[in-house]
Design a protein around this motif. Structure first.
Motif, PDB file in Angstrom:
ATOM      1  N   ARG A 245       5.655  11.971  30.344  1.00 44.04           N
ATOM      2  CA  ARG A 245       6.022  11.334  29.144  1.00 44.04           C
ATOM      3  C   ARG A 245       7.405  10.680  28.815  1.00 44.04           C
ATOM      4  O   ARG A 245       8.151  11.461  27.870  1.00 44.04           O
ATOM      5  N   PRO A 246       7.869   9.943  29.777  1.00 44.33           N
ATOM      6  CA  PRO A 246       9.376   9.453  29.631  1.00 44.33           C
ATOM      7  C   PRO A 246       9.765   9.174  28.306  1.00 44.33           C
ATOM      8  O   PRO A 246       9.253   8.153  27.895  1.00 44.33           O
ATOM      9  N   ALA A 247      10.960   9.857  27.725  1.00 45.72           N
ATOM     10  CA  ALA A 247      11.238   9.356  26.359  1.00 45.72           C
ATOM     11  C   ALA A 247      12.339  10.227  26.075  1.00 45.72           C
ATOM     12  O   ALA A 247      13.201  11.162  26.933  1.00 45.72           O
ATOM     13  N   ILE A 248      13.240   9.839  24.986  1.00 40.25           N
ATOM     14  CA  ILE A 248      14.457  10.325  24.352  1.00 40.25           C
ATOM     15  C   ILE A 248      13.873  10.928  23.001  1.00 40.25           C
ATOM     16  O   ILE A 248      13.749  10.110  22.127  1.00 40.25           O
ATOM     17  N   HIS A 249      13.860  12.302  22.765  1.00 42.95           N
ATOM     18  CA  HIS A 249      13.438  12.809  21.511  1.00 42.95           C
ATOM     19  C   HIS A 249      14.752  13.545  20.806  1.00 42.95           C
ATOM     20  O   HIS A 249      15.510  14.046  21.483  1.00 42.95           O
ATOM     21  N   GLU A 250      14.902  13.187  19.551  1.00 46.00           N
ATOM     22  CA  GLU A 250      16.295  13.857  18.668  1.00 46.00           C
ATOM     23  C   GLU A 250      15.393  14.817  17.863  1.00 46.00           C
ATOM     24  O   GLU A 250      14.454  14.751  17.137  1.00 46.00           O
ATOM     25  N   HIS A 251      16.068  16.264  18.212  1.00 47.22           N
ATOM     26  CA  HIS A 251      15.645  17.332  17.310  1.00 47.22           C
ATOM     27  C   HIS A 251      16.968  17.603  16.660  1.00 47.22           C
ATOM     28  O   HIS A 251      17.897  17.221  16.989  1.00 47.22           O
ATOM     29  N   ALA A 252      16.360  18.485  15.590  1.00 46.20           N
ATOM     30  CA  ALA A 252      17.604  19.086  14.835  1.00 46.20           C
ATOM     31  C   ALA A 252      18.471  19.789  15.462  1.00 46.20           C
ATOM     32  O   ALA A 252      19.770  19.726  15.394  1.00 46.20           O
ATOM     33  N   GLU A 253      18.130  20.438  16.763  1.00 47.90           N
ATOM     34  CA  GLU A 253      19.010  21.132  17.616  1.00 47.90           C
ATOM     35  C   GLU A 253      19.592  20.411  18.682  1.00 47.90           C
ATOM     36  O   GLU A 253      20.644  21.016  19.243  1.00 47.90           O
ATOM     37  N   GLY A 254      19.234  19.265  18.943  1.00 57.53           N
ATOM     38  CA  GLY A 254      19.765  18.433  20.045  1.00 57.53           C
ATOM     39  C   GLY A 254      19.096  17.352  20.653  1.00 57.53           C
ATOM     40  O   GLY A 254      17.931  17.081  19.918  1.00 57.53           O
ATOM     41  N   THR A 255      19.395  16.809  21.681  1.00 59.06           N
ATOM     42  CA  THR A 255      18.643  15.741  22.102  1.00 59.06           C
ATOM     43  C   THR A 255      17.995  16.027  23.374  1.00 59.06           C
ATOM     44  O   THR A 255      18.455  16.928  24.425  1.00 59.06           O
ATOM     45  N   ARG A 256      16.548  15.537  23.560  1.00 58.61           N
ATOM     46  CA  ARG A 256      15.776  16.008  24.498  1.00 58.61           C
ATOM     47  C   ARG A 256      15.493  14.828  25.598  1.00 58.61           C
ATOM     48  O   ARG A 256      14.816  13.976  25.012  1.00 58.61           O
ATOM     49  N   PHE A 257      15.753  15.008  26.709  1.00 52.04           N
ATOM     50  CA  PHE A 257      15.343  13.736  27.657  1.00 52.04           C
ATOM     51  C   PHE A 257      14.195  14.264  28.716  1.00 52.04           C
ATOM     52  O   PHE A 257      14.362  15.019  29.221  1.00 52.04           O
ATOM     53  N   VAL A 258      13.315  13.305  28.533  1.00 52.52           N
ATOM     54  CA  VAL A 258      11.840  13.714  29.329  1.00 52.52           C
ATOM     55  C   VAL A 258      11.908  12.842  30.518  1.00 52.52           C
ATOM     56  O   VAL A 258      11.841  11.510  30.253  1.00 52.52           O
ATOM     57  N   LEU A 259      11.807  13.331  31.681  1.00 49.81           N
ATOM     58  CA  LEU A 259      11.748  12.650  32.904  1.00 49.81           C
ATOM     59  C   LEU A 259      10.371  12.128  33.260  1.00 49.81           C
ATOM     60  O   LEU A 259       9.526  12.506  33.017  1.00 49.81           O
ATOM     61  N   SER A 260      10.354  11.000  33.916  1.00 54.58           N
ATOM     62  CA  SER A 260       9.092  10.288  34.433  1.00 54.58           C
ATOM     63  C   SER A 260       8.624  10.998  35.604  1.00 54.58           C
ATOM     64  O   SER A 260       9.454  11.469  36.413  1.00 54.58           O
ATOM     65  N   ASP A 261       7.201  10.936  35.674  1.00 58.57           N
ATOM     66  CA  ASP A 261       6.715  10.985  37.307  1.00 58.57           C
ATOM     67  C   ASP A 261       7.056   9.808  37.989  1.00 58.57           C
ATOM     68  O   ASP A 261       7.357   8.731  37.373  1.00 58.57           O
ATOM     69  N   TRP A 262       6.674  10.006  39.322  1.00 59.84           N
ATOM     70  CA  TRP A 262       6.881   8.868  40.294  1.00 59.84           C
ATOM     71  C   TRP A 262       5.388   8.511  40.349  1.00 59.84           C
ATOM     72  O   TRP A 262       4.556   9.123  40.906  1.00 59.84           O
ATOM     73  N   GLN A 263       5.399   6.992  40.250  1.00 59.97           N
ATOM     74  CA  GLN A 263       4.129   6.251  40.696  1.00 59.97           C
ATOM     75  C   GLN A 263       4.459   5.134  41.396  1.00 59.97           C
ATOM     76  O   GLN A 263       4.427   4.007  41.221  1.00 59.97           O
ATOM     77  N   GLY A 264       4.786   5.590  42.670  1.00 58.16           N
ATOM     78  CA  GLY A 264       5.005   4.730  43.994  1.00 58.16           C
ATOM     79  C   GLY A 264       6.585   3.872  44.035  1.00 58.16           C
ATOM     80  O   GLY A 264       6.891   3.159  44.513  1.00 58.16           O
ATOM     81  N   LYS A 265       7.276   4.462  43.030  1.00 60.11           N
ATOM     82  CA  LYS A 265       8.796   3.989  42.794  1.00 60.11           C
ATOM     83  C   LYS A 265       9.604   5.230  42.176  1.00 60.11           C
ATOM     84  O   LYS A 265       9.127   6.018  41.470  1.00 60.11           O
ATOM     85  N   ALA A 266      10.854   5.054  42.416  1.00 53.50           N
ATOM     86  CA  ALA A 266      12.059   5.965  41.990  1.00 53.50           C
ATOM     87  C   ALA A 266      12.083   5.732  40.791  1.00 53.50           C
ATOM     88  O   ALA A 266      11.961   4.757  40.064  1.00 53.50           O
ATOM     89  N   SER A 267      12.435   6.978  39.950  1.00 51.63           N
ATOM     90  CA  SER A 267      12.481   7.128  38.589  1.00 51.63           C
ATOM     91  C   SER A 267      13.158   8.188  38.168  1.00 51.63           C
ATOM     92  O   SER A 267      13.097   9.427  38.879  1.00 51.63           O
TER      93      SER A 267
END
Length: 232
Positions: A198-220
């Motif tokens: 679930r690629p996204a950027i989430h802001e938490h009270a403690e910091g910023t969380r970056f979620v990577l994407s899975d690969w579906q036939g292309k680089a990400s």
């Protein structure tokens, strides 16, 4: 420049993603100072004798070419390939790193994990995770014939897919308290992980969380260019 990727789930049944990874390794990856693979490079890994298979050997040799070109390649194991070991690391030229691991991106203290350990609402999975990460059980598993291990792995993958179909998306996502605890324990202000697809950027009270994407036939993934962290 540093790249972060995860959840390629490489397998012979996914030729488009495999080719995308091989193309990535001879192209964009060569421009990096370091490449971080945050788990689930492979759909399954039953032990380093998987290197006897042409497909696995091809991936390891492609990584070795990148490493020999001067790129530092580091891997955190995921829930699919946690049995990656020393033989794979030696052949591929990568460094297998334990999670959580910390690094500095500019002024940002950053913690890296695969992400499955933080999905604490999925009680059944966490129980399974504790069992399969047990060193004694891993030793016993490695002692089984290679063909039998591959059959067991195939059955476990099928059971995993069936189990996921009956779970809510909430249960399979990371738990906010677990994320807060990770930020606190690491002292980091940034967190990068994969696993949830679930690629996204989430802001938490403690910091910023970056979620990577899975690969579906292309680089990400994410690219740190010395100043900013952005998707590619």
């Amino acid at each position: 420049m540093i790249h972060f990727i995860s959840d390629l789930h490489l397998h012979e049944s996914r030729p488009e993603t495999t080719q995308a990874f091989l193309d990535y390794l001879i192209g964009p990856a060569r421009q990096c100072e370091s490449l971080w693979i945050l788990g689930d490079l492979f759909e399954a890994w039953t032990g380093d004798d998987d290197l006897s298979l042409p497909f696995s050997a091809r991936i390891a040799d492609a990584l070795a070419a990148v490493a020999h070109s001067g790129v530092q390649v580091r891997i955190l194991v995921g829930n699919r390939d946690f049995l990656l070991g020393n033989a794979f690391a030696k052949r591929s030229g990568v460094q297998i790193v334990q999670e959580p691991t910390l690094l500095q991106l500019g002024d940002h203290r950053t913690v890296l994990v695969h992400g499955d350990a933080q999905c604490t609402d999925d009680k059944r999975y966490q129980c399974f995770r504790r069992i399969v990460r047990n060193r004694l059980l891993q030793t016993i598993f490695h002692a089984l014939p290679f063909i039998l291990r591959r059959r067991i792995a195939s059955r476990l993958r099928a059971q995993s897919e069936k189990s996921k179909a009956g779970k809510s998306m909430f249960i399979m996502d990371v738990n906010r308290d677990a994320i807060a605890a990770l930020f606190k324990q690491s002292g980091a202000e940034w967190l990068i992980h994969g696993h949830t697809h679930r690629p996204a950027i989430h802001e938490h009270a403690e910091g910023t969380r970056f979620v990577l994407s899975d690969w579906q036939g292309k680089a990400s993934g994410l690219c740190w260019n010395g100043e900013n962290l952005s998707p590619f």
